[in-house]
Design a protein around this motif. Structure first.
Motif, PDB file in Angstrom:
ATOM      1  N   TYR A 103      22.619  36.970  51.523  1.00 55.18           N
ATOM      2  CA  TYR A 103      23.498  37.783  50.687  1.00 55.18           C
ATOM      3  C   TYR A 103      24.831  38.013  51.389  1.00 55.18           C
ATOM      4  O   TYR A 103      24.879  38.197  52.608  1.00 55.18           O
ATOM      5  CB  TYR A 103      22.855  39.132  50.387  1.00 55.18           C
ATOM      6  CG  TYR A 103      23.687  40.020  49.489  1.00 55.18           C
ATOM      7  CD1 TYR A 103      23.832  39.716  48.136  1.00 55.18           C
ATOM      8  CD2 TYR A 103      24.331  41.145  49.998  1.00 55.18           C
ATOM      9  CE1 TYR A 103      24.609  40.520  47.314  1.00 55.18           C
ATOM     10  CE2 TYR A 103      25.103  41.951  49.170  1.00 55.18           C
ATOM     11  CZ  TYR A 103      25.240  41.637  47.829  1.00 55.18           C
ATOM     12  OH  TYR A 103      25.999  42.427  47.006  1.00 55.18           O
ATOM     13  N   ALA A 104      25.917  37.972  50.607  1.00 56.67           N
ATOM     14  CA  ALA A 104      27.256  38.282  51.121  1.00 56.67           C
ATOM     15  C   ALA A 104      27.992  39.120  50.086  1.00 56.67           C
ATOM     16  O   ALA A 104      27.800  38.933  48.879  1.00 56.67           O
ATOM     17  CB  ALA A 104      28.027  36.999  51.417  1.00 56.67           C
ATOM     18  N   GLU A 105      28.839  40.048  50.570  1.00 53.97           N
ATOM     19  CA  GLU A 105      29.536  40.957  49.663  1.00 53.97           C
ATOM     20  C   GLU A 105      30.903  41.310  50.229  1.00 53.97           C
ATOM     21  O   GLU A 105      31.067  41.458  51.442  1.00 53.97           O
ATOM     22  CB  GLU A 105      28.709  42.230  49.469  1.00 53.97           C
ATOM     23  CG  GLU A 105      29.315  43.252  48.518  1.00 53.97           C
ATOM     24  CD  GLU A 105      28.422  44.481  48.391  1.00 53.97           C
ATOM     25  OE1 GLU A 105      27.367  44.368  47.747  1.00 53.97           O
ATOM     26  OE2 GLU A 105      28.786  45.535  48.958  1.00 53.97           O
ATOM     27  N   PRO A 117      40.668  41.052  50.311  1.00 54.42           N
ATOM     28  CA  PRO A 117      39.200  41.133  50.404  1.00 54.42           C
ATOM     29  C   PRO A 117      38.748  41.437  51.823  1.00 54.42           C
ATOM     30  O   PRO A 117      39.316  40.941  52.801  1.00 54.42           O
ATOM     31  CB  PRO A 117      38.752  39.728  49.966  1.00 54.42           C
ATOM     32  CG  PRO A 117      39.869  39.210  49.127  1.00 54.42           C
ATOM     33  CD  PRO A 117      41.123  39.766  49.742  1.00 54.42           C
ATOM     34  N   ARG A 118      37.715  42.278  51.937  1.00 57.03           N
ATOM     35  CA  ARG A 118      37.130  42.630  53.228  1.00 57.03           C
ATOM     36  C   ARG A 118      35.629  42.377  53.169  1.00 57.03           C
ATOM     37  O   ARG A 118      34.958  42.760  52.207  1.00 57.03           O
ATOM     38  CB  ARG A 118      37.382  44.096  53.561  1.00 57.03           C
ATOM     39  CG  ARG A 118      36.753  44.541  54.873  1.00 57.03           C
ATOM     40  CD  ARG A 118      36.892  46.029  55.104  1.00 57.03           C
ATOM     41  NE  ARG A 118      36.114  46.832  54.163  1.00 57.03           N
ATOM     42  CZ  ARG A 118      35.798  48.113  54.348  1.00 57.03           C
ATOM     43  NH1 ARG A 118      36.193  48.731  55.448  1.00 57.03           N
ATOM     44  NH2 ARG A 118      35.116  48.783  53.450  1.00 57.03           N
ATOM     45  N   LEU A 119      35.089  41.726  54.177  1.00 59.15           N
ATOM     46  CA  LEU A 119      33.654  41.449  54.213  1.00 59.15           C
ATOM     47  C   LEU A 119      32.876  42.726  54.478  1.00 59.15           C
ATOM     48  O   LEU A 119      33.094  43.400  55.484  1.00 59.15           O
ATOM     49  CB  LEU A 119      33.343  40.414  55.297  1.00 59.15           C
ATOM     50  CG  LEU A 119      31.881  39.968  55.390  1.00 59.15           C
ATOM     51  CD1 LEU A 119      31.469  39.197  54.139  1.00 59.15           C
ATOM     52  CD2 LEU A 119      31.660  39.111  56.646  1.00 59.15           C
ATOM     53  N   ARG A 120      31.950  43.078  53.570  1.00 60.53           N
ATOM     54  CA  ARG A 120      31.093  44.244  53.744  1.00 60.53           C
ATOM     55  C   ARG A 120      29.734  43.843  54.311  1.00 60.53           C
ATOM     56  O   ARG A 120      29.263  44.404  55.293  1.00 60.53           O
ATOM     57  CB  ARG A 120      30.880  44.948  52.399  1.00 60.53           C
ATOM     58  CG  ARG A 120      32.055  45.740  51.923  1.00 60.53           C
ATOM     59  CD  ARG A 120      31.880  46.178  50.484  1.00 60.53           C
ATOM     60  NE  ARG A 120      30.666  46.944  50.242  1.00 60.53           N
ATOM     61  CZ  ARG A 120      30.540  48.258  50.406  1.00 60.53           C
ATOM     62  NH1 ARG A 120      31.573  48.955  50.840  1.00 60.53           N
ATOM     63  NH2 ARG A 120      29.406  48.880  50.129  1.00 60.53           N
ATOM     64  N   HIS A 121      29.103  42.883  53.673  1.00 59.72           N
ATOM     65  CA  HIS A 121      27.764  42.457  54.072  1.00 59.72           C
ATOM     66  C   HIS A 121      27.709  40.934  54.140  1.00 59.72           C
ATOM     67  O   HIS A 121      28.320  40.239  53.314  1.00 59.72           O
ATOM     68  CB  HIS A 121      26.709  42.942  53.069  1.00 59.72           C
ATOM     69  CG  HIS A 121      26.696  44.419  52.870  1.00 59.72           C
ATOM     70  ND1 HIS A 121      26.126  45.289  53.770  1.00 59.72           N
ATOM     71  CD2 HIS A 121      27.200  45.193  51.880  1.00 59.72           C
ATOM     72  CE1 HIS A 121      26.269  46.534  53.343  1.00 59.72           C
ATOM     73  NE2 HIS A 121      26.924  46.498  52.200  1.00 59.72           N
ATOM     74  N   ALA A 122      26.959  40.419  55.100  1.00 64.57           N
ATOM     75  CA  ALA A 122      26.694  38.980  55.215  1.00 64.57           C
ATOM     76  C   ALA A 122      25.455  38.835  56.084  1.00 64.57           C
ATOM     77  O   ALA A 122      25.538  38.932  57.310  1.00 64.57           O
ATOM     78  CB  ALA A 122      27.884  38.247  55.824  1.00 64.57           C
ATOM     79  N   TYR A 123      24.291  38.638  55.460  1.00 64.54           N
ATOM     80  CA  TYR A 123      23.059  38.610  56.246  1.00 64.54           C
ATOM     81  C   TYR A 123      22.010  37.696  55.621  1.00 64.54           C
ATOM     82  O   TYR A 123      22.061  37.354  54.438  1.00 64.54           O
ATOM     83  CB  TYR A 123      22.487  40.021  56.407  1.00 64.54           C
ATOM     84  CG  TYR A 123      22.128  40.724  55.119  1.00 64.54           C
ATOM     85  CD1 TYR A 123      20.878  40.542  54.513  1.00 64.54           C
ATOM     86  CD2 TYR A 123      23.026  41.580  54.499  1.00 64.54           C
ATOM     87  CE1 TYR A 123      20.545  41.189  53.334  1.00 64.54           C
ATOM     88  CE2 TYR A 123      22.707  42.239  53.315  1.00 64.54           C
ATOM     89  CZ  TYR A 123      21.463  42.035  52.746  1.00 64.54           C
ATOM     90  OH  TYR A 123      21.144  42.677  51.572  1.00 64.54           O
ATOM     91  N   LEU A 124      21.068  37.327  56.462  1.00 63.86           N
ATOM     92  CA  LEU A 124      19.910  36.517  56.071  1.00 63.86           C
ATOM     93  C   LEU A 124      18.661  37.349  56.321  1.00 63.86           C
ATOM     94  O   LEU A 124      18.548  37.992  57.370  1.00 63.86           O
ATOM     95  CB  LEU A 124      19.877  35.225  56.880  1.00 63.86           C
ATOM     96  CG  LEU A 124      18.744  34.229  56.613  1.00 63.86           C
ATOM     97  CD1 LEU A 124      19.222  32.809  56.897  1.00 63.86           C
ATOM     98  CD2 LEU A 124      17.507  34.524  57.479  1.00 63.86           C
TER      99      LEU A 124
END
Length: 390
Positions: A103-105, A117-124
């Motif tokens: 997921y990425a947000e 845009p700013r990266l909030r979440h990026a995980y496996l």
């Protein structure tokens, strides 16, 4: 003053026809190869617009942060219209229990006040493991109140971290999670001299969180250990020597459903050298400061936080949330006089859901900041918000 009120009317009108917030998910496509598990590609997020009316200068415009209230008191009317809280996420996951998911947000809270845009979440995530950037394990997402403000009650422990996390159920009512988080978490103040002391990132932060209770009512107990490392020298000719001090913190958090219409939540945290985990002090260099009485060696600062939240549903479509929070940072005589000593944050709103995925409402916030020079300032904000989720 007249210019501020001249802008107020059209901005208020725009905000009122555009303000809301909720969470959902839209499946874009389901993928499946013969004799293999199905995968869902999905998106989720919200579009939120906010109109804010401030009655005191604050350095931060898009979220109410008591730490950013300017001292001395300077009453003035300021307005701000923002879409920065809007969020867009994209994920893919196996349609099976404990399957693999990614997921990425992003949001639009860009640097220097922009809407980049700013990266909030990026995980496996797979089975009991998670790796990537998301909310710190040393926090409680379930207690975050249903407010419109981008920033939660300022006394809450609430930040995003790069981490490796393991979560496992211990029983039907118990869950335990442990994480190693970003090496560079500590946010420290170094001496302002020519010796060039340097911050080091050597040992990761360790956190643990235990949850006991039902899906609704529960209690959580957490702990954090934050090693703080830095390079020092006494003269320009000396080689650097690495020193490490330990920051630590404890958290108690819980929610109680009195009934379906009345919910009470409480969170408290205390310790030393974990200030950057506070939603108000993130990356503000309060974890450790130099002590001139001890060769400018860094010393961790104590911190105590307390937050209480009450949520009441007037009807299936109307609800209100009220909260109060307090934070305090020790009383050491070597701390810079312009640093914040304590701050309070109080707020209340009323929200209306005309549709399941739409929210409209108005919110009032009050904050007070007191520094080590015994000066203080107060601020008020009124916020009109609207959001639509997908």
């Amino acid at each position: 003053m007249k210019n501020a009120y001249a802008r107020f009317v059209p901005l208020l009108f725009s905000a009122l026809i555009s303000c809301t917030k909720v969470s959902a998910q839209v499946t874009l496509i389901t993928l499946k190869r013969e004799n293999q598990r199905e995968w869902d590609l999905y998106t989720k997020g919200l579009i939120q617009t906010d109109f804010m009316l401030d009655f005191q200068n604050m350095k931060v415009k898009d979220g109410f942060i008591a730490h950013s209230i300017e001292i001395p008191q300077h009453n003035s009317v300021n307005t701000n219209f923002s879409i920065k809280q809007s969020q867009i996420g994209l994920g893919i996951k196996q349609k099976t229990e404990n399957g693999l998911s990614v997921y990425a947000e992003i949001d639009f809270y860009g640097p220097k006040g922009t809407t980049a845009p700013r990266l909030r979440h990026a995980y496996l995530q797979w089975n009991k493991w998670l790796i990537g950037q998301t909310w710190s394990n040393f926090s409680d997402l379930e207690i975050v109140p249903g407010i419109f403000d981008f920033v939660p009650p300022n006394g809450m422990i609430f930040t995003r971290r790069i981490q490796l996390r393991y979560t496992t159920p211990l029983s039907a009512k118990e869950i335990l999670s442990i994480s190693m988080e970003d090496l560079n978490i500590p946010s420290i103040t170094l001496p302002a001299d020519s010796l060039g002391w340097k911050k080091r990132a050597i040992i990761p932060t360790i956190t643990t969180l235990y949850r006991y209770g039902s899906e609704k009512s529960y209690i959580k107990i957490g702990g954090i250990l934050t090693p703080i490392s830095y390079d020092t020298r006494s003269t320009l000719q000396d080689s650097y020597k690495t020193r490490t001090i330990m920051g630590w913190g404890a958290l108690v958090s819980g929610k109680l459903y009195l009934n379906n219409n009345n919910i009470v939540s409480v969170q408290s945290s205390f310790g030393k050298g974990f200030e950057t985990n506070n939603s108000n002090l993130n990356e503000e260099k309060y974890d450790a400061v130099p002590d001139p009485n001890n060769g400018n060696r860094l010393k961790t600062l104590p911190m105590f936080n307390l937050t209480g939240v009450y949520e009441h549903w007037w009807s299936p479509k109307w609800y209100s949330t009220a909260f109060i929070s307090y934070s305090s940072l020790g009383n050491e005589d070597f701390i810079s006089k312009d640093m914040t000593k304590n701050f309070q944050h109080i707020g209340m709103n009323i929200a209306f859901h005309p549709y399941k995925k739409m929210r409209i409402g108005i919110e009032g916030s009050y904050g007070r900041r007191h520094n080590f020079a015994n000066l203080e300032a107060q601020a008020w904000r009124i916020q009109w918000s609207t959001s639509v989720s997908f």
